[in-house]
Structure formats: structure tokens, C-alpha cells
Scaffold this active site. Structure first.
Site, PDB file in Angstrom:
ATOM      1  N   ARG A 186      42.213  48.742  41.386  1.00 14.87           N
ATOM      2  CA  ARG A 186      41.320  47.714  41.928  1.00 14.87           C
ATOM      3  C   ARG A 186      40.562  48.149  43.189  1.00 14.87           C
ATOM      4  NH1 ARG A 186      42.196  43.108  43.338  1.00 14.87           N
ATOM      5  NH2 ARG A 186      40.514  42.106  42.206  1.00 14.87           N
ATOM      6  N   CYS A 227      41.447  63.943  41.152  1.00 18.40           N
ATOM      7  CA  CYS A 227      40.322  64.778  41.583  1.00 18.40           C
ATOM      8  C   CYS A 227      39.020  63.993  41.653  1.00 18.40           C
ATOM      9  CB  CYS A 227      40.183  65.951  40.631  1.00 18.40           C
ATOM     10  SG  CYS A 227      41.596  67.016  40.754  1.00 18.40           S
ATOM     11  N   ARG A 259      45.667  35.828  37.244  1.00 22.35           N
ATOM     12  CA  ARG A 259      45.934  36.378  38.572  1.00 22.35           C
ATOM     13  C   ARG A 259      46.853  35.501  39.417  1.00 22.35           C
ATOM     14  NH1 ARG A 259      42.122  39.650  40.920  1.00 22.35           N
ATOM     15  NH2 ARG A 259      40.592  38.613  39.608  1.00 22.35           N
ATOM     16  N   TYR A 266      36.643  47.783  42.405  1.00 20.12           N
ATOM     17  CA  TYR A 266      35.943  46.613  42.961  1.00 20.12           C
ATOM     18  C   TYR A 266      35.860  46.628  44.474  1.00 20.12           C
ATOM     19  CZ  TYR A 266      37.682  44.868  38.436  1.00 20.12           C
ATOM     20  OH  TYR A 266      37.994  44.716  37.117  1.00 20.12           O
ATOM     21  N   GLY A 291      40.973  31.552  36.842  1.00 15.57           N
ATOM     22  CA  GLY A 291      40.027  31.868  37.905  1.00 15.57           C
ATOM     23  C   GLY A 291      40.507  31.714  39.323  1.00 15.57           C
TER      24      GLY A 291
HETATM   25  N1  LLP Z   1      40.468  33.185  30.636  1.00 16.82           N
HETATM   26  C1  LLP Z   1      39.474  34.029  30.329  1.00 16.82           C
HETATM   27  C2  LLP Z   1      38.636  33.747  29.181  1.00 16.82           C
HETATM   28  C3  LLP Z   1      39.242  35.183  31.115  1.00 16.82           C
HETATM   29  O1  LLP Z   1      38.238  35.995  30.824  1.00 16.82           O
HETATM   30  C4  LLP Z   1      40.087  35.443  32.217  1.00 16.82           C
HETATM   31  C5  LLP Z   1      39.896  36.642  33.041  1.00 16.82           C
HETATM   32  C6  LLP Z   1      41.139  34.531  32.484  1.00 16.82           C
HETATM   33  C7  LLP Z   1      41.294  33.413  31.681  1.00 16.82           C
HETATM   34  C8  LLP Z   1      42.089  34.710  33.626  1.00 16.82           C
HETATM   35  O2  LLP Z   1      41.436  34.629  34.846  1.00 16.82           O
HETATM   36  P1  LLP Z   1      42.258  34.704  36.223  1.00 16.82           P
HETATM   37  O3  LLP Z   1      43.055  33.433  36.351  1.00 16.82           O
HETATM   38  O4  LLP Z   1      43.118  35.885  36.146  1.00 16.82           O
HETATM   39  O5  LLP Z   1      41.202  34.820  37.256  1.00 16.82           O
HETATM   40  N2  LLP Z   1      39.961  42.941  36.295  1.00 16.82           N
HETATM   41  C9  LLP Z   1      39.474  41.949  37.224  1.00 16.82           C
HETATM   42  C10 LLP Z   1      39.661  40.553  36.698  1.00 16.82           C
HETATM   43  C11 LLP Z   1      39.011  40.296  35.365  1.00 16.82           C
HETATM   44  C12 LLP Z   1      39.234  38.898  34.845  1.00 16.82           C
HETATM   45  C13 LLP Z   1      38.816  38.781  33.436  1.00 16.82           C
HETATM   46  N3  LLP Z   1      38.988  37.504  32.832  1.00 16.82           N
HETATM   47  C14 LLP Z   1      40.150  42.139  38.573  1.00 16.82           C
HETATM   48  O6  LLP Z   1      40.932  43.084  38.739  1.00 16.82           O
HETATM   49  O7  LLP Z   1      39.872  41.411  39.517  1.00 16.82           O
END
Ligand code: LLP
Length: 450
Positions: free
Chosen positions: A356, A393, A319, A360, A264
Site C-alpha cells: 500500500r 530492486c 477494510r 497509493y 467503504g
Molecule cells: N464492495 C465492493 C463492491 C467493493 O468494490 C469493495 C472494495 C468493498 C465492498 C469493500 O470496501 P471497503 O469496506 O474495504 O472499503 N486496494 C485498495 C482498496 C480497494 C477497494 C476495492 N473495493 C486499498 O488498499 O486501499
């Protein structure tokens, strides 16, 4: 800041000399003529992962970092995970197969994911999966039934640790699509639902012993409250909810041995600090909040020990590990000026390659990183507000709105930063465009071209 990426001043970005990534000059990358292309520093990925390990190890002797491969599942990144001995967080059987094919040990995989199919979790369990995170109570019953009946899964090498993914019902500051721990979120199981389920389940067994045998694989709690989190003040409440749940489990003779705080941590438009300060801050904040709050649960501490030697604590960053390791390079096709306010820069990358911004409204910092000196006039260094758009497009096909860039010319290269996470992994072939290429670099060498 971006570890392993250096960018010279605008005047010096001539003929591929203005940018270096992991000691590879842009000229060397452009010579491959691959745009639109993602270029990733593998040293940057290793460095960020190791910062997580270092930070978490300060708090818990048993710890694990499960890299969330949904952020970027490129094979060279997964091979880096294997080399550095980290774990992987997966959410589908496709990710499982790719992780295994890349050499990740099944015990170092954590399978989370809402709405898993039975065929998916069975394949992973039979393949020796280490950690399974359960997001629905029906799924939990089905998995525990399966493990109870499946005798050959009791062998040590097949034994799986099952975690309850708790929905802590908290609100966080982020894009609505990236919240995963709120009451209106589809993810995880509410504490009250779990309580009711457990009480009802107990009654279905003829003896407590049998019930405890059945529930035995359930030994963990998992929370992941959202992605791109820019502040962490909600975590003291989250850890309290985790501890309440662990305490309720303890009262029912289910001893939690494993807590997973998810991922997160957000990444801003200026990238990440060189020294991993953001990771240390986040990990220390969450761990300190947990340790402070757990003092109020002496029964849990008696199981975990004062030094938490009977507890393993995990995180699943995606991320924050990969975002700033990568740039997305696009080549300018031409420009058009519909009015003073509406000026367009057409590039060879599009929403399907770099989704992205259109999905978003995400802002990725853009820079003109290469131009041909021969074409340049002095007034070209005046800056304008550009809409950087692609060939798809759709009017929603933009990579940047109002990006402040100098005059551009055909053949110039624009780079987008923080392109390592959820960019190439969410690319599609819309309009039957080819998927963008990927180049991986480490220590001055191009290691892989995809
Ligand atoms: N663990 C679980 C259960 C998750 O659902 C996620 C991300 C993570 C870990 C990793 O989270 P991070 O550290 O990357 O925030 N497509 C979106 C982001 C979707 C995240 C989904 N879950 C974007 O481009 O911002």
C-alpha cells in the site's frame, strides 16, 4: 487505538516484552522466526463484524453483513466468518471457490465485480449463489436470459437475487484509485442508462407477463461509492439516487426487496476505537439518511411497510473489519546514512509483501517494537526520520517515508499497523520473493501459522 493490541512505552520494548496481540506476547511470535510476517487477532475481526451486525440490526429486521474478502482472504478469517454466521462479498470465481472451500454457504455469498466472465457467473449460479450484483447492462441481459432458460435454477435452493449495481455519479473524498461511484468510474450502471435499457427491453417481449417473468430475478439495488472514505456527507444524495431508481423500478412493476449499501468506511492512521463507535456512526448515518429520504416515496414504503419488514438491507465492509486486527512485523537488516536528511533503514519486508505505501502513497504507522537491551545506549532514544525500505530492486520499494523512529540496530523489529486490509491480499512474488507468512491468534493462543 487497536482492539486486542497493546504496546508498552518505548523503554519497555525489550526482548519481545513490549507488545501483545490477542494476549499473545510478541516474544512467542518472534520465537517462530517468520519475519516478514502478518499477525492477526481473530477476536478483533469477530468484534468488528459483530459491531456492524449490531448497528444494522437497530434499523432493519432483515439485514446481512457481507464481509468483502478482497480485503483479506486468509482461511482463518473466512472460518471466523462461518463461525459467526456472516456473509461474504466476492468479486471473482477464485474468491467464490475459496469461500465455498472455507465452508461459507452459497446463499450467504454476494458476487459483485466489474467485468465478470460468463463462465464465472454461470459457475456461481449453478453452485447456488445467493446474490448477484450486475455491473453492465449487457451482463444483465445475458444473466436474465440464462436464468429464464435454465429451468433447474428455478428451484428454491438455487434461486438467486439479482441486484443492479447503480453508479450514482457522485464524487467522494478519497484516493482517486479508490473511487467507484463517480461519473468517470468504470463501476456500475448509470440510472439513465438503466431507464433507456428497460424501456427498450419491454418492447422486445410479446406480452407484459412474459417480460415480468424474464425480469423477475432482478430485485435489488447495490451501491458502493468508494473505499477508505473518511467522511459520509455524500450519503443523503446517494440514498436519494437509490430511491429514485427503486421508484422507477416500482413504476415498472419491479419491486425492490434488497438494498446493499456496499462498504467503504475508512480507517485512520491511529486505528479504530475499542468500542466500534466509528461503525455505529457510519451505519446510523447511512440508515437514518435512507429512512428519512424514503418518507418521500410513499409507494415504496407501501411495499416495504413502515417498519421495513419487506426490505432487506446489507453492507459489505472490508477494510474497517480487518485493518486494525493485524500488524506486519519486519526485521531490521541494517541502516545507511547518505546525508543528514537521507537515512535508510533496510528491513526484510518489501513492497511485494506490503504494497500500500508504494501503490497509493499510504501511510501506515510504524513503531520499533522490539530491540535487544544489550545493544542499547541512552542516546538511542533520540528519534530520526527514517526511510524504511526493503530488498526489492526498485526505488519505489519503501514501507515508510520519514517514519519517526529511534536509532535502530540489526535484528530489531519494526511493526506496521492497520496491516489487515489490502496488504497480504495484494502481496505478490515480484523478484521471486516468497509470500510473507501469516500468524493468527485468539485468546492467548496461536491458532494458525501460514
Ligand atoms: N464492495 C465492493 C463492491 C467493493 O468494490 C469493495 C472494495 C468493498 C465492498 C469493500 O470496501 P471497503 O469496506 O474495504 O472499503 N486496494 C485498495 C482498496 C480497494 C477497494 C476495492 N473495493 C486499498 O488498499 O486501499
Amino acid at each position: 487505538m487497536r482492539p486486542f493490541i497493546s504496546l508498552k512505552s518505548i523503554e519497555e520494548r525489550i526482548n519481545g516484552e513490549g507488545l501483545e496481540i490477542d494476549a499473545v506476547p510478541l516474544a512467542q511470535i518472534l520465537a517462530l522466526d517468520k519475519t516478514p510476517v502478518y499477525v492477526t487477532s481473530l477476536n478483533a475481526v469477530s468484534q468488528r463484524l459483530n459491531k456492524y451486525k449490531e448497528a444494522l440490526s437497530c434499523h432493519f429486521m432483515h439485514n446481512e453483513i457481507f464481509y468483502a474478502m478482497k480485503a483479506n482472504f486468509a482461511t482463518p478469517i473466512l472460518k471466523t466468518i462461518v463461525k459467526e454466521d456472516f456473509g461474504i462479498d466476492i468479486v471473482s470465481i477464485g474468491e467464490w471457490r475459496k469461500a465455498i472451500a472455507s465452508g461459507i454457504h452459497p446463499k450467504k455469498i454476494c458476487f459483485a465485480g466489474v467485468g465478470k466472465k460468463e463462465t464465472e457467473w454461470k459457475e456461481a449460479l449453478l453452485g447456488g449463489l445467493g446474490n448477484l450484483s450486475v455491473e453492465h447492462l449487457t451482463e444483465l441481459s445475458d444473466i436474465l436470459d440464462f436464468l429464464y432458460k435454465e429451468k433447474n435454477l428455478n428451484s428454491f435452493e438455487k434461486k438467486v437475487l439479482v441486484s443492479l449495481r447503480l453508479n450514482p455519479a457522485v464524487e467522494v473524498e478519497t484516493h482517486p484509485h479508490l473511487k467507484t461511484g463517480a461519473l468517470n468510474s468504470k463501476f456500475g450502471i448509470l440510472y439513465e442508462h438503466f431507464q433507456t435499457w428497460l424501456k427498450a427491453k419491454k418492447l422486445q417481449f410479446t406480452s407484459e407477463d412474459l417480460f415480468l417473468k424474464w425480469i423477475n430475478p432482478l430485485k435489488g439495488i447495490h451501491v458502493h461509492i468508494g473505499s477508505q472514505l473518511t467522511e459520509n456527507s455524500i450519503f443523503p444524495l446517494v440514498v436519494k439516487k437509490v430511491l429514485d431508481c427503486a421508484h422507477f423500478m416500482y413504476e415498472n412493476k419491479i419491486f425492490v426487496q434488497h438494498i446493499d449499501f456496499g462498504g467503504g468506511l475508512g480507517v485512520g492512521q491511529n486505528g479504530v476505537p475499542e468500542n466500534g463507535e466509528d461503525i455505529f456512526k457510519h451505519v446510523h448515518f447511512v440508515c437514518n439518511a435512507f429512512k428519512e429520504e424514503s418518507k418521500k416515496y410513499p409507494k415504496l414504503l407501501s411495499v416495504w411497510n413502515e417498519d421495513y419488514s419487506n426490505l432487506s438491507v446489507c453492507m459489505e465492509p472490508g477494510r474497517s473489519v480487518v485493518a486494525s486486527s493485524t500488524i506486519f512485523l519486519t526485521k531490521v537488516l541494517y541502516e545507511k546514512r547518505n546525508s543528514v536528511e537521507n537515512i535508510f533503514c533496510y528491513v526484510d519486508g518489501a513492497m511485494n509483501d506490503f504494497p500500500r505505501p508504494s501503490l497509493y502513497g499510504a501511510i501506515h504507522h510504524a513503531e520499533l517494537v522490539n530491540y535487544n537491551i544489550k545493544k542499547l545506549q541512552q542516546e538511542d532514544f533520540n528519534h530520526f526520520s527514517w526511510n524504511v525500505v526493503g530488498p526489492v530492486c526498485e526505488s519505489g520499494d519503501f514501507l515508510a517515508k520519514n517514519a519517526i523512529l529511534p536509532q535502530i540496530h540489526k535484528g530489531d523489529i519494526i511493526a506496521f499497523f492497520e496491516a489487515g486490509a489490502y496488504c497480504r491480499s495484494m502481496a505478490s512474488q515480484y523478484n521471486l520473493r516468497e509470500l510473507p507468512s501469516e500468524i493468527f491468534v485468539r485468546d492467548g493462543l496461536i491458532t494458525d501459522i501460514i
